[in-house]
Design an enzyme around this catalytic site. Structure first.
Site, PDB file in Angstrom:
ATOM      1  N   CYS A 210       0.839  -1.194   0.000  1.00  0.00           N
ATOM      2  CA  CYS A 210       0.000   0.000   0.000  1.00  0.00           C
ATOM      3  C   CYS A 210       0.880   1.251   0.000  1.00  0.00           C
ATOM      4  O   CYS A 210       1.840   1.345   0.778  1.00  0.00           O
ATOM      5  CB  CYS A 210      -0.907   0.010   1.225  1.00  0.00           C
ATOM      6  SG  CYS A 210      -2.007   1.444   1.292  1.00  0.00           S
TER       7      CYS A 210
ATOM      8  N   CYS B 107     -19.660   2.009   8.412  1.00  0.00           N
ATOM      9  CA  CYS B 107     -18.936   1.389   9.515  1.00  0.00           C
ATOM     10  C   CYS B 107     -17.687   2.234   9.707  1.00  0.00           C
ATOM     11  O   CYS B 107     -16.839   2.315   8.815  1.00  0.00           O
ATOM     12  CB  CYS B 107     -18.583  -0.047   9.162  1.00  0.00           C
ATOM     13  SG  CYS B 107     -17.486  -0.864  10.347  1.00  0.00           S
TER      14      CYS B 107
ATOM     15  N   CYS C 264       0.151   5.147   6.780  1.00  0.00           N
ATOM     16  CA  CYS C 264      -0.497   4.972   8.086  1.00  0.00           C
ATOM     17  C   CYS C 264       0.481   4.289   9.033  1.00  0.00           C
ATOM     18  O   CYS C 264       0.969   3.181   8.757  1.00  0.00           O
ATOM     19  CB  CYS C 264      -1.767   4.153   7.939  1.00  0.00           C
ATOM     20  SG  CYS C 264      -2.939   4.835   6.733  1.00  0.00           S
TER      21      CYS C 264
ATOM     22  N   ARG D   3     -18.264  -2.369  17.886  1.00  0.00           N
ATOM     23  CA  ARG D   3     -17.564  -3.624  17.597  1.00  0.00           C
ATOM     24  C   ARG D   3     -16.212  -3.686  18.292  1.00  0.00           C
ATOM     25  O   ARG D   3     -15.399  -2.761  18.175  1.00  0.00           O
ATOM     26  CB  ARG D   3     -17.373  -3.784  16.085  1.00  0.00           C
ATOM     27  CG  ARG D   3     -16.660  -5.081  15.686  1.00  0.00           C
ATOM     28  CD  ARG D   3     -16.690  -5.295  14.176  1.00  0.00           C
ATOM     29  NE  ARG D   3     -18.064  -5.276  13.730  1.00  0.00           N
ATOM     30  CZ  ARG D   3     -18.523  -4.468  12.777  1.00  0.00           C
ATOM     31  NH1 ARG D   3     -17.710  -3.632  12.170  1.00  0.00           N
ATOM     32  NH2 ARG D   3     -19.790  -4.509  12.428  1.00  0.00           N
TER      33      ARG D   3
END
Length: 320
Positions: free
Chosen positions: A48, A185, A52, A257
């Site tokens: 990727c 979400c 991050c 969650r």
């Protein structure tokens, strides 16, 4: 209307009254012992371009992760069958890249995967990075019902999380997904070096979405060797439980969650998370790149607590 100050006052109240209020809110809006089970499949791993700082899949860090291309349809069908066998009602498909826009060949590849499993009786959620309007509509037509794109933290801290995109980019993707008719979400990660106020700023940003996210995953950072956050200390479980409580009170209808890092929580800590309003979790012994709680440990916990699986809301999506 909530403010950072009002959320902080809620967060800072004594622990037992906070959890008691959160529990009462939860019971008023959700079945008391019902917990949604989701399973996560990494349909494209590694390489990727984003930076991050928590992520093993960034090409910028040496983490030992072996990249792999897009999963084939038979492999995904097997994963869907296994998810159902594990009691999951939602299958979440994740791909490591910056995002998808119209005229991106990967978009049609992903849509073919989704179309191949849309009859499997599972809600289909995808997490594919930044999203353009045409891509969002095409995903919905293919059968996606939920789009996951975590805010990860609040806007003040976000430059410490990633520099190749912004907090505003993430909010834009959430709004694009909503406009295409996808449920949201979105949640965050605890343990990246952020403050309590940074976490509450994230909750405040979720509150500003209309409608609010259907699901709010709360992850505990799993420090991965080779990433910039490899040496971060663990989060105190009581900090997670306080954040779950606040989130449950101000987002009463959202599912909360337990996501990455749940394996580090004791059964007692997980019980307090459920008591405070968590009612969704990932099953399966591996998430995208990190280990998850074992099936045996989960079975024992569910039996002890009398946790019942929830049903899927909707497994198909009509064309728009």
């Amino acid at each position: 209307m909530e403010t950072l100050e009002s959320l902080r006052a809620l967060y800072d109240q004594p622990f037992l009254p906070l959890v008691t209020r959160a529990r009462a809110t939860h019971i008023a809006h959700h079945p008391e012992s019902e917990v949604q089970r989701c399973e996560l499949v990494n349909i494209k791993g590694g390489s990727c371009p984003e930076d991050c700082r928590y992520c093993a899949q960034s090409a910028r860090y040496t983490t030992g992760l072996v990249p792999h291309g897009l999963l084939d349809i038979p492999s995904l069908r097997r994963a869907a069958e296994e998810a159902r066998a594990h009691g999951a009602t939602r299958l979440c498909l994740g791909a490591a890249w910056r995002g998808l826009k119209e005229r991106d060949g990967r978009l049609e590849e992903v849509c073919r995967l989704v179309e191949a499993i849309r009859g499997e009786g599972l809600e289909i959620c995808v997490t594919l990075g930044l999203l353009g309007p045409t891509a969002a509509r095409r995903l919905r037509e293919a059968g996606v019902t939920i789009y996951n794109h975590n805010l990860n933290s609040g806007p003040s801290f976000y430059r410490q999380v990633a520099t190749t995109h912004t907090f505003a980019d993430r909010l834009s993707t959430l709004r694009v997904a909503q406009e295409a008719g996808l449920r949201l979400c979105s949640g965050g990660i605890l343990g990246m070096g952020e403050s309590v106020d940074d976490r509450l700023e994230m909750v405040l940003a979720l509150l500003e979405l209309d409608p609010a996210p259907e699901s709010v995953p709360l992850n505990l950072l799993v420090p991965i060797p080779g990433t910039p956050l490899a040496s971060q200390p663990p989060v105190n479980p009581f900090d997670l439980i306080r954040l779950i409580s606040v989130t449950r009170i101000v987002l009463p209808r959202s599912r909360i969650r337990l996501a990455a890092g749940r394996r580090s929580l004791s059964p007692e800590a997980q019980m307090l998370c459920f008591l405070a309003g968590a009612n969704s979790l990932f099953v399966g012994e591996r998430l995208l790149t990190t280990p998850n709680a074992s099936f045996d440990a989960d079975h024992a916990l569910f039996e002890t607590l009398g946790i019942e699986p929830s049903a899927a809301k909707s497994c198909t999506s009509s064309p728009i």
